[in-house]
Scaffold this motif. Structure first.
Motif, PDB file in Angstrom:
ATOM      1  N   LEU A   1       0.848  -1.197   0.000  1.00  0.00           N
ATOM      2  CA  LEU A   1       0.000   0.000   0.000  1.00  0.00           C
ATOM      3  C   LEU A   1       0.881   1.243   0.000  1.00  0.00           C
ATOM      4  N   PRO A   2       0.473   2.294  -0.724  1.00  0.00           N
ATOM      5  CA  PRO A   2       1.308   3.506  -0.780  1.00  0.00           C
ATOM      6  C   PRO A   2       1.259   4.290   0.525  1.00  0.00           C
ATOM      7  N   GLU A   3       2.248   5.125   0.733  1.00  0.00           N
ATOM      8  CA  GLU A   3       2.247   6.039   1.883  1.00  0.00           C
ATOM      9  C   GLU A   3       1.225   7.157   1.647  1.00  0.00           C
ATOM     10  N   GLY A   4       0.880   7.835   2.753  1.00  0.00           N
ATOM     11  CA  GLY A   4       0.097   9.061   2.635  1.00  0.00           C
ATOM     12  C   GLY A   4      -1.400   8.885   2.508  1.00  0.00           C
ATOM     13  N   LEU A   5      -1.906   7.654   2.725  1.00  0.00           N
ATOM     14  CA  LEU A   5      -3.360   7.458   2.648  1.00  0.00           C
ATOM     15  C   LEU A   5      -4.004   7.784   3.991  1.00  0.00           C
ATOM     16  N   LYS A   6      -5.268   8.188   3.936  1.00  0.00           N
ATOM     17  CA  LYS A   6      -6.016   8.307   5.185  1.00  0.00           C
ATOM     18  C   LYS A   6      -7.291   7.475   5.066  1.00  0.00           C
ATOM     19  N   GLU A   7      -7.912   7.201   6.204  1.00  0.00           N
ATOM     20  CA  GLU A   7      -9.080   6.319   6.235  1.00  0.00           C
ATOM     21  C   GLU A   7     -10.131   6.766   5.219  1.00  0.00           C
ATOM     22  N   ASN A   8     -10.673   5.777   4.489  1.00  0.00           N
ATOM     23  CA  ASN A   8     -11.735   5.952   3.488  1.00  0.00           C
ATOM     24  C   ASN A   8     -11.270   6.568   2.174  1.00  0.00           C
ATOM     25  N   ASP A   9      -9.935   6.786   2.007  1.00  0.00           N
ATOM     26  CA  ASP A   9      -9.422   7.224   0.709  1.00  0.00           C
ATOM     27  C   ASP A   9      -9.612   6.115  -0.324  1.00  0.00           C
ATOM     28  N   LYS A  10      -9.817   6.534  -1.579  1.00  0.00           N
ATOM     29  CA  LYS A  10      -9.866   5.560  -2.669  1.00  0.00           C
ATOM     30  C   LYS A  10      -8.458   5.046  -2.916  1.00  0.00           C
ATOM     31  N   LEU A  11      -8.307   3.745  -3.104  1.00  0.00           N
ATOM     32  CA  LEU A  11      -7.000   3.153  -3.386  1.00  0.00           C
ATOM     33  C   LEU A  11      -6.653   3.379  -4.862  1.00  0.00           C
ATOM     34  N   PRO A  12      -5.351   3.382  -5.195  1.00  0.00           N
ATOM     35  CA  PRO A  12      -4.955   3.584  -6.600  1.00  0.00           C
ATOM     36  C   PRO A  12      -5.661   2.592  -7.534  1.00  0.00           C
ATOM     37  N   GLU A  13      -5.853   1.367  -7.065  1.00  0.00           N
ATOM     38  CA  GLU A  13      -6.655   0.377  -7.787  1.00  0.00           C
ATOM     39  C   GLU A  13      -7.162  -0.639  -6.765  1.00  0.00           C
ATOM     40  N   PRO A  14      -8.273  -1.327  -7.061  1.00  0.00           N
ATOM     41  CA  PRO A  14      -8.802  -2.294  -6.091  1.00  0.00           C
ATOM     42  C   PRO A  14      -7.778  -3.384  -5.775  1.00  0.00           C
ATOM     43  N   ILE A  15      -7.713  -3.784  -4.506  1.00  0.00           N
ATOM     44  CA  ILE A  15      -6.783  -4.846  -4.097  1.00  0.00           C
ATOM     45  C   ILE A  15      -7.565  -6.040  -3.550  1.00  0.00           C
TER      46      ILE A  15
ATOM     47  N   TYR B   1     -19.144  12.556  -0.791  1.00  0.00           N
ATOM     48  CA  TYR B   1     -17.982  11.729  -0.411  1.00  0.00           C
ATOM     49  C   TYR B   1     -16.697  12.562  -0.417  1.00  0.00           C
ATOM     50  N   ALA B   2     -16.454  13.268  -1.523  1.00  0.00           N
ATOM     51  CA  ALA B   2     -15.189  14.023  -1.670  1.00  0.00           C
ATOM     52  C   ALA B   2     -15.081  15.122  -0.611  1.00  0.00           C
ATOM     53  N   GLU B   3     -16.205  15.804  -0.361  1.00  0.00           N
ATOM     54  CA  GLU B   3     -16.200  16.889   0.630  1.00  0.00           C
ATOM     55  C   GLU B   3     -15.916  16.349   2.030  1.00  0.00           C
ATOM     56  N   ARG B   4     -16.537  15.210   2.346  1.00  0.00           N
ATOM     57  CA  ARG B   4     -16.306  14.615   3.680  1.00  0.00           C
ATOM     58  C   ARG B   4     -14.850  14.176   3.827  1.00  0.00           C
ATOM     59  N   GLN B   5     -14.269  13.607   2.767  1.00  0.00           N
ATOM     60  CA  GLN B   5     -12.855  13.209   2.829  1.00  0.00           C
ATOM     61  C   GLN B   5     -11.956  14.420   3.042  1.00  0.00           C
ATOM     62  N   ALA B   6     -12.247  15.490   2.297  1.00  0.00           N
ATOM     63  CA  ALA B   6     -11.405  16.692   2.365  1.00  0.00           C
ATOM     64  C   ALA B   6     -11.447  17.331   3.749  1.00  0.00           C
ATOM     65  N   SER B   7     -12.619  17.245   4.403  1.00  0.00           N
ATOM     66  CA  SER B   7     -12.751  17.897   5.719  1.00  0.00           C
ATOM     67  C   SER B   7     -12.494  16.937   6.882  1.00  0.00           C
ATOM     68  N   GLY B   8     -12.173  15.674   6.545  1.00  0.00           N
ATOM     69  CA  GLY B   8     -11.865  14.700   7.600  1.00  0.00           C
ATOM     70  C   GLY B   8     -13.079  14.202   8.354  1.00  0.00           C
ATOM     71  N   GLU B   9     -14.266  14.368   7.757  1.00  0.00           N
ATOM     72  CA  GLU B   9     -15.495  13.864   8.414  1.00  0.00           C
ATOM     73  C   GLU B   9     -15.673  12.382   8.113  1.00  0.00           C
ATOM     74  N   PRO B  10     -16.393  11.659   8.992  1.00  0.00           N
ATOM     75  CA  PRO B  10     -16.699  10.250   8.695  1.00  0.00           C
ATOM     76  C   PRO B  10     -17.610  10.161   7.471  1.00  0.00           C
ATOM     77  N   GLN B  11     -17.469   9.085   6.717  1.00  0.00           N
ATOM     78  CA  GLN B  11     -18.325   8.893   5.543  1.00  0.00           C
ATOM     79  C   GLN B  11     -19.715   8.408   5.958  1.00  0.00           C
ATOM     80  N   LYS B  12     -20.703   8.806   5.161  1.00  0.00           N
ATOM     81  CA  LYS B  12     -22.080   8.344   5.385  1.00  0.00           C
ATOM     82  C   LYS B  12     -22.180   6.939   4.795  1.00  0.00           C
ATOM     83  N   GLN B  13     -22.485   5.967   5.665  1.00  0.00           N
ATOM     84  CA  GLN B  13     -22.456   4.561   5.251  1.00  0.00           C
ATOM     85  C   GLN B  13     -23.849   3.982   5.083  1.00  0.00           C
ATOM     86  N   LEU B  14     -23.937   3.005   4.212  1.00  0.00           N
ATOM     87  CA  LEU B  14     -25.169   2.225   4.057  1.00  0.00           C
ATOM     88  C   LEU B  14     -24.821   0.804   4.495  1.00  0.00           C
ATOM     89  N   SER B  15     -25.130   0.478   5.729  1.00  0.00           N
ATOM     90  CA  SER B  15     -24.799  -0.846   6.259  1.00  0.00           C
ATOM     91  C   SER B  15     -25.618  -1.049   7.530  1.00  0.00           C
TER      92      SER B  15
END
Length: 314
Positions: A125-139, A229-243
């Motif tokens: 995994l690359p450096e510099g990721l934060k929780e809920n970031d999109k990965l460069p490609e699915p793993i 999604y993008a706004e929540r990531q940028a501001s460090g808010e938790p993502q709204k989940q469907l689960s």
């Protein structure tokens, strides 16, 4: 509202019965499985005392929708869905790994990353990721299927080295997993959702690989809402989940996390109805269809009659 809490059927040709946390599985002539998806609900590895009306139907119909929508990618175990809460399918020998695929750094992967790990199941995994970031490609991060205890992460290299799955079959499983995730992602996007991560189980029958179990349900997958999604990531808010996270949240707020000495809070009729309503919302959001409640009647008898009728035609 009637709910399926437990079943005690004896179907023609029945050779085995298994009661899971939420599913009752009947084996017919060691050839078919009758899977009754009950309305039991579990959280923190504990089955809660009250069933949730329509929950089983929600999960069964979401799975049926997605199995049908992916049948051109890989054949699946389903023979027929004779009742909203029942699937009958061919019996397969399951592979001893679950294929987990992740498009985002969430859940278990995020916890491992935060703890300093930069390799998950042999995948860097690359450096510099934060929780809920999109990965460069699915793993793909497989787990072993534990008969007792928790599933364990495992790498492709270990799976092949230990002979858990042959190389030919494993490469096919990876190919199917990526194609299924791509299709699930596309369908989710049409519903205003992001398919964050999910798991697939496969089995073999007559030398052929089949997709088995449920797919793309809120119990086997994580979804985010795309809007914001993008706004929540940028501001460090938790993502709204469907689960079913809302159920865990209610339990935690009422002092229960499945630990020794803790008691499940009282599930009043109002709480049960609110959980049932949320599951119906999940169904409609994920499938884009209106949820249809079955006609009133004795639910256990309805299921039995539907299964018996189907078994006559197999």
């Amino acid at each position: 509202m009637e709910a399926i809490k437990q079943t005690h059927y004896n179907f023609p040709g029945q050779t085995a019965f298994y009661k899971g946390k939420v599913r009752d599985v009947y084996t017919i002539e060691d050839k078919y499985l009758v899977m009754v998806v009950s309305d039991r609900i579990s959280a923190f590895d504990v089955v809660l005392p009250e069933p949730i009306p329509f929950k089983g139907q929600v999960l069964n119909q979401i799975a049926a929708t997605f199995l049908e929508a992916t049948a051109d990618i890989v054949p699946n175990w389903v023979v027929t869905v004779p009742d909203p809460s029942v699937t009958i399918g061919r019996m397969c020998e399951p592979f001893k790994v679950e294929m987990v695929i992740r498009g985002y750094l969430a859940g278990h992967a995020a916890r491992e990353y935060t703890a300093g790990k930069r390799t998950l199941c042999g995948v860097a995994l690359p450096e510099g990721l934060k929780e809920n970031d999109k990965l460069p490609e699915p793993i793909i991060t497989p787990t072993t299927k534990a008969s007792v205890g928790h599933d364990e992460d495992i790498s492709r290299e270990d799976i092949l080295a230990k002979g858990i799955v042959s190389e030919e079959d494993y490469l096919r499983l990876e190919q199917y997993t990526r194609a299924l995730y791509a299709r699930g992602t596309q369908i989710a996007a049409e519903r205003g959702l992001i398919l964050v991560d999910t798991k697939y189980e496969f089995g073999k029958a007559d030398g052929k690989i089949f997709l088995i179990d449920e797919i793309h349900t809120p119990d086997s997958s994580r979804y985010f809402y795309s809007e914001g999604y993008a706004e929540r990531q940028a501001s460090g808010e938790p993502q709204k989940q469907l689960s079913k996270e809302f159920v865990r949240k209610w339990l935690i707020e009422n002092g229960f996390q499945g630990k020794d000495g803790q008691t499940v809070p009282v599930m009043t009729p109002e709480i049960v109805k609110s959980i049932s309503d949320r599951y119906i919302e999940l169904y409609e959001q994920i499938t884009g269809k209106t949820f249809v409640k079955p006609a009133n009647g004795e639910v256990l008898k309805r299921v039995e009659d539907a299964v018996n009728l189907s078994l006559k035609t197999l």
